[in-house]
Design a protein around this motif. Structure first.
Motif, PDB file in Angstrom:
ATOM      1  N   LEU A  66       0.863  -1.180   0.000  1.00  0.00           N
ATOM      2  CA  LEU A  66       0.000   0.000   0.000  1.00  0.00           C
ATOM      3  C   LEU A  66       0.895   1.224   0.000  1.00  0.00           C
ATOM      4  O   LEU A  66       1.753   1.381   0.871  1.00  0.00           O
ATOM      5  CB  LEU A  66      -0.902   0.013   1.237  1.00  0.00           C
ATOM      6  N   SER A  67       0.743   2.091  -1.006  1.00  0.00           N
ATOM      7  CA  SER A  67       1.540   3.313  -1.104  1.00  0.00           C
ATOM      8  C   SER A  67       0.597   4.504  -1.134  1.00  0.00           C
ATOM      9  O   SER A  67      -0.271   4.600  -2.013  1.00  0.00           O
ATOM     10  CB  SER A  67       2.398   3.293  -2.372  1.00  0.00           C
ATOM     11  N   VAL A  68       0.747   5.412  -0.157  1.00  0.00           N
ATOM     12  CA  VAL A  68      -0.163   6.556  -0.048  1.00  0.00           C
ATOM     13  C   VAL A  68       0.615   7.840   0.193  1.00  0.00           C
ATOM     14  O   VAL A  68       1.693   7.835   0.783  1.00  0.00           O
ATOM     15  CB  VAL A  68      -1.187   6.368   1.093  1.00  0.00           C
ATOM     16  N   ILE A  69       0.061   8.937  -0.263  1.00  0.00           N
ATOM     17  CA  ILE A  69       0.651  10.256  -0.055  1.00  0.00           C
ATOM     18  C   ILE A  69       0.121  10.824   1.263  1.00  0.00           C
ATOM     19  O   ILE A  69      -1.034  10.585   1.632  1.00  0.00           O
ATOM     20  CB  ILE A  69       0.322  11.184  -1.247  1.00  0.00           C
ATOM     21  N   TYR A  70       0.963  11.564   1.986  1.00  0.00           N
ATOM     22  CA  TYR A  70       0.547  12.122   3.282  1.00  0.00           C
ATOM     23  C   TYR A  70      -0.412  13.292   3.088  1.00  0.00           C
ATOM     24  O   TYR A  70      -1.387  13.439   3.824  1.00  0.00           O
ATOM     25  CB  TYR A  70       1.778  12.591   4.064  1.00  0.00           C
ATOM     26  N   ALA A  71      -0.120  14.127   2.095  1.00  0.00           N
ATOM     27  CA  ALA A  71      -0.989  15.262   1.788  1.00  0.00           C
ATOM     28  C   ALA A  71      -0.842  15.589   0.314  1.00  0.00           C
ATOM     29  O   ALA A  71       0.253  15.492  -0.252  1.00  0.00           O
ATOM     30  CB  ALA A  71      -0.635  16.485   2.639  1.00  0.00           C
ATOM     31  N   SER A  72      -1.929  15.978  -0.322  1.00  0.00           N
ATOM     32  CA  SER A  72      -1.916  16.286  -1.743  1.00  0.00           C
ATOM     33  C   SER A  72      -1.186  17.589  -2.017  1.00  0.00           C
ATOM     34  O   SER A  72      -1.451  18.609  -1.359  1.00  0.00           O
ATOM     35  CB  SER A  72      -3.345  16.391  -2.277  1.00  0.00           C
ATOM     36  N   ASN A  73      -0.293  17.574  -3.011  1.00  0.00           N
ATOM     37  CA  ASN A  73       0.363  18.830  -3.395  1.00  0.00           C
ATOM     38  C   ASN A  73      -0.451  19.597  -4.431  1.00  0.00           C
ATOM     39  O   ASN A  73      -0.002  20.615  -4.931  1.00  0.00           O
ATOM     40  CB  ASN A  73       1.788  18.571  -3.898  1.00  0.00           C
ATOM     41  N   ILE A  74      -1.648  19.115  -4.713  1.00  0.00           N
ATOM     42  CA  ILE A  74      -2.587  19.841  -5.570  1.00  0.00           C
ATOM     43  C   ILE A  74      -3.604  20.591  -4.718  1.00  0.00           C
ATOM     44  O   ILE A  74      -3.808  21.797  -4.863  1.00  0.00           O
ATOM     45  CB  ILE A  74      -3.332  18.868  -6.509  1.00  0.00           C
ATOM     46  N   SER A  75      -4.238  19.860  -3.797  1.00  0.00           N
ATOM     47  CA  SER A  75      -5.331  20.435  -3.015  1.00  0.00           C
ATOM     48  C   SER A  75      -4.944  20.801  -1.590  1.00  0.00           C
ATOM     49  O   SER A  75      -5.642  21.575  -0.936  1.00  0.00           O
ATOM     50  CB  SER A  75      -6.492  19.433  -2.951  1.00  0.00           C
ATOM     51  N   ASP A 130       4.579   8.830   0.954  1.00  0.00           N
ATOM     52  CA  ASP A 130       5.249   9.993   0.369  1.00  0.00           C
ATOM     53  C   ASP A 130       4.898  11.206   1.230  1.00  0.00           C
ATOM     54  O   ASP A 130       3.777  11.690   1.211  1.00  0.00           O
ATOM     55  CB  ASP A 130       4.753  10.188  -1.066  1.00  0.00           C
ATOM     56  N   ALA A 131       5.885  11.687   1.996  1.00  0.00           N
ATOM     57  CA  ALA A 131       5.650  12.820   2.906  1.00  0.00           C
ATOM     58  C   ALA A 131       6.302  14.102   2.415  1.00  0.00           C
ATOM     59  O   ALA A 131       6.466  15.047   3.177  1.00  0.00           O
ATOM     60  CB  ALA A 131       6.168  12.480   4.303  1.00  0.00           C
ATOM     61  N   PRO A 162       7.064  19.687   5.727  1.00  0.00           N
ATOM     62  CA  PRO A 162       7.351  21.048   6.213  1.00  0.00           C
ATOM     63  C   PRO A 162       6.189  21.719   6.942  1.00  0.00           C
ATOM     64  O   PRO A 162       6.345  22.843   7.435  1.00  0.00           O
ATOM     65  CB  PRO A 162       7.675  21.824   4.924  1.00  0.00           C
ATOM     66  N   HIS A 163       5.051  21.048   7.020  1.00  0.00           N
ATOM     67  CA  HIS A 163       3.841  21.719   7.506  1.00  0.00           C
ATOM     68  C   HIS A 163       3.198  21.082   8.735  1.00  0.00           C
ATOM     69  O   HIS A 163       2.247  21.651   9.283  1.00  0.00           O
ATOM     70  CB  HIS A 163       2.803  21.779   6.375  1.00  0.00           C
ATOM     71  N   GLY A 164       3.680  19.927   9.166  1.00  0.00           N
ATOM     72  CA  GLY A 164       3.048  19.289  10.300  1.00  0.00           C
ATOM     73  C   GLY A 164       3.921  18.216  10.915  1.00  0.00           C
ATOM     74  O   GLY A 164       4.968  17.845  10.373  1.00  0.00           O
ATOM     75  N   VAL A 165       3.475  17.709  12.038  1.00  0.00           N
ATOM     76  CA  VAL A 165       4.227  16.711  12.791  1.00  0.00           C
ATOM     77  C   VAL A 165       4.032  15.332  12.170  1.00  0.00           C
ATOM     78  O   VAL A 165       2.913  14.940  11.839  1.00  0.00           O
ATOM     79  CB  VAL A 165       3.769  16.681  14.266  1.00  0.00           C
ATOM     80  N   ILE A 166       5.133  14.608  12.002  1.00  0.00           N
ATOM     81  CA  ILE A 166       5.115  13.210  11.585  1.00  0.00           C
ATOM     82  C   ILE A 166       5.615  12.385  12.754  1.00  0.00           C
ATOM     83  O   ILE A 166       6.632  12.715  13.366  1.00  0.00           O
ATOM     84  CB  ILE A 166       5.991  12.986  10.343  1.00  0.00           C
ATOM     85  N   ASP A 167       4.915  11.302  13.051  1.00  0.00           N
ATOM     86  CA  ASP A 167       5.276  10.483  14.204  1.00  0.00           C
ATOM     87  C   ASP A 167       5.142   9.010  13.842  1.00  0.00           C
ATOM     88  O   ASP A 167       4.046   8.454  13.843  1.00  0.00           O
ATOM     89  CB  ASP A 167       4.376  10.818  15.398  1.00  0.00           C
ATOM     90  N   LEU A 168       6.265   8.381  13.516  1.00  0.00           N
ATOM     91  CA  LEU A 168       6.226   6.992  13.088  1.00  0.00           C
ATOM     92  C   LEU A 168       5.878   6.034  14.219  1.00  0.00           C
ATOM     93  O   LEU A 168       5.563   4.878  13.960  1.00  0.00           O
ATOM     94  CB  LEU A 168       7.563   6.593  12.455  1.00  0.00           C
ATOM     95  N   SER A 169       5.926   6.501  15.463  1.00  0.00           N
ATOM     96  CA  SER A 169       5.458   5.645  16.547  1.00  0.00           C
ATOM     97  C   SER A 169       3.946   5.469  16.473  1.00  0.00           C
ATOM     98  O   SER A 169       3.398   4.476  16.965  1.00  0.00           O
ATOM     99  CB  SER A 169       5.855   6.217  17.910  1.00  0.00           C
ATOM    100  N   LYS A 170       3.254   6.432  15.857  1.00  0.00           N
ATOM    101  CA  LYS A 170       1.805   6.349  15.691  1.00  0.00           C
ATOM    102  C   LYS A 170       1.419   5.824  14.309  1.00  0.00           C
ATOM    103  O   LYS A 170       0.304   5.333  14.122  1.00  0.00           O
ATOM    104  CB  LYS A 170       1.168   7.722  15.905  1.00  0.00           C
ATOM    105  N   THR A 171       2.320   5.970  13.350  1.00  0.00           N
ATOM    106  CA  THR A 171       2.068   5.515  11.980  1.00  0.00           C
ATOM    107  C   THR A 171       3.230   4.627  11.545  1.00  0.00           C
ATOM    108  O   THR A 171       4.075   5.045  10.746  1.00  0.00           O
ATOM    109  CB  THR A 171       1.915   6.702  11.016  1.00  0.00           C
ATOM    110  N   PRO A 172       3.312   3.408  12.047  1.00  0.00           N
ATOM    111  CA  PRO A 172       4.474   2.550  11.796  1.00  0.00           C
ATOM    112  C   PRO A 172       4.498   1.989  10.373  1.00  0.00           C
ATOM    113  O   PRO A 172       4.137   0.847  10.115  1.00  0.00           O
ATOM    114  CB  PRO A 172       4.310   1.440  12.833  1.00  0.00           C
ATOM    115  N   VAL A 173       4.953   2.809   9.434  1.00  0.00           N
ATOM    116  CA  VAL A 173       5.031   2.404   8.036  1.00  0.00           C
ATOM    117  C   VAL A 173       6.386   1.748   7.767  1.00  0.00           C
ATOM    118  O   VAL A 173       7.248   1.672   8.645  1.00  0.00           O
ATOM    119  CB  VAL A 173       4.793   3.617   7.115  1.00  0.00           C
TER     120      VAL A 173
END
Length: 424
Positions: free
Chosen positions: A173-182, A207-208, A213-224
């Motif tokens: 499963l490959s997902v983007i963290y936030a859209s660079n369009i919207s 893909d982050a 640059p805009h928010g907190v990333i926490d791999l302890s909560k999102t273990p990808v």
């Protein structure tokens, strides 16, 4: 701080922040300019460029035993530690590459070629570096590529839409963290939790690049299993992409020098200057954190700094949409349409997509530039935005992406110019 509306930095802090960046308010030739295309790059921290130049000026190879080589080793080690600070990543492997896009292809290849499964899942909103990598290796490995549809109202992808495509035969499963369009943020925490409930042990890549640059990333909560970001979009320098891989992902077969450990992804001599840039970025964010917290832990200060950056940017987003200081916002501006206008601003990064009643996006971008404003046209003919825009049933949009070093005065100026263009 009201999380839903954000909170602007004080004037005193804003003056210090602006002073730490190059070319805020003026172009290199001294002309006044509003650079509102930070989703395509970002303002550069003076300290990041200084760090790069000072370290890269050294002729020494870090793979030696003398004093200056050991200094370069320490620079790299601190940078790797700071990548972990940004991501809250324990264990696993750091992978520095020429670009974040190149790293995504490498990570996708390693999983798709070595993890069993009949299908792979991604979303229509992915950057080409992840979408095209998924398409390429799905074809090469004979896996079906399942693509989650976008939500034209929010500009994102619904969690249920993604989860409906995941099953026990999904390899990746490959997902983007936030859209660079919207600017819409995907609920990565919920996606990871529910996807792994459907298939325990599922490999997940994120893909982050846009969101980091805009928010907190926490791999302890999102273990990808793999995640990347680009320093040049994070107030740093071009020329590198930084990624982290989980222990099991790092062990998958990949291009590697035979004498190195199986989990190492680094090829050739490292570039310590690029790691110095990452440390300068973390130094800056923790400096902001120190304004609001008396903590001493580097990760805690980084989180506080990013939380405050996010709060300031959310307040700027509210000002763009609803106006500020008597200036009308985009939502009420005649002749202007706001796309993907998700009411909950906590679900968005600082990006706004707009359309004009009388101007095509490319025309509007040229008109903005005549007035000293840089924005970007996202059009359906572009290889970087066509797939996403078509999923929204749009032929184009003007993307507006300020940064936290902008002030409400900058927003007011932009809104006044937008009002002028809408009346053309």
């Amino acid at each position: 701080m009201d999380a839903s509306k954000g909170e602007l930095f004080s004037d005193a802090l804003m003056q210090e922040i602006v002073a730490r960046f190059h070319n805020v308010g003026q172009d290199i030739d001294g002309r006044e300019r509003l650079f509102f295309d930070n989703a395509g790059g970002s303002f550069r921290l003076k300290a990041a460029l200084d760090a790069y130049v000072s370290v890269d000026a050294l002729p020494d190879c870090p793979e030696r035993i003398h004093e200056r080589a050991r200094y370069l080793q320490d620079v790299q080690a601190r940078g790797e530690s700071d990548i972990r600070t940004i991501l809250n990543a324990a264990g696993g492997s750091i992978y520095a590459s020429l670009t974040a896009s190149g790293a995504m292809f490498d990570m996708v290849r390693a999983v798709m070629e070595n993890v069993p499964g009949s299908n792979a899942v991604t979303t229509v909103l992915e950057h080409p570096s992840s979408y095209d990598a998924m398409a390429l290796y799905a074809e090469r490995t004979g896996k079906a590529l399942r693509v989650a549809r976008s939500n034209p109202e929010t500009g994102g992808v619904d969690v249920d839409e993604i989860l409906s495509l995941v099953d026990e035969d999904t390899a990746l499963l490959s997902v983007i963290y936030a859209s660079n369009i919207s600017g819409a943020k995907l609920d990565i925490e919920t996606i990871v939790e529910r996807a792994r409930a459907k298939k325990p042990g599922l490999f997940i890549l994120v893909d982050a690049v846009q969101h980091a640059p805009h928010g907190v990333i926490d791999l302890s909560k999102t273990p990808v299993d793999g995640i990347n970001f680009a320093p040049y979009k994070f107030f740093g320098c071009r020329g590198s992409g930084m990624s982290w891989l989980s222990p099991r992902a790092a062990q998958l077969p990949h291009h590697r020098l035979n004498a190195k450990q199986p989990e190492e992804w680094e090829l050739g001599s490292p570039a310590p200057a690029q790691f110095a840039v990452v440390s300068a970025i973390v130094d800056y964010v923790t400096w902001i954190g120190q304004y609001f917290s008396d903590q001493t832990d580097r990760r805690a200060l980084f989180v506080e700094g990013m939380r405050r950056i996010e709060g300031h940017e959310r307040a700027l987003l509210a000002a763009l949409l609803d106006g500020y200081g008597g200036q009308s916002g985009l939502r009420k501006m005649r002749g202007v349409e706001v796309y993907w206008d998700e009411g909950d601003l906590t679900k968005r990064d600082l990006i706004v997509g707009i359309g004009f009643e009388k101007l095509e996006p490319t025309q509007a971008v040229h008109e903005y530039e005549k007035r000293g404003v840089i924005v970007y046209e996202r059009v359906a003919s572009s290889l970087y935005s066509g797939r996403m825009l078509k999923s929204f049933n749009l032929s184009g949009a003007v993307r507006v992406s300020p940064l936290h070093c902008h002030t409400p005065r900058d927003i007011v100026r932009f809104l006044a110019i937008t009002e002028e263009l809408a009346a053309l």
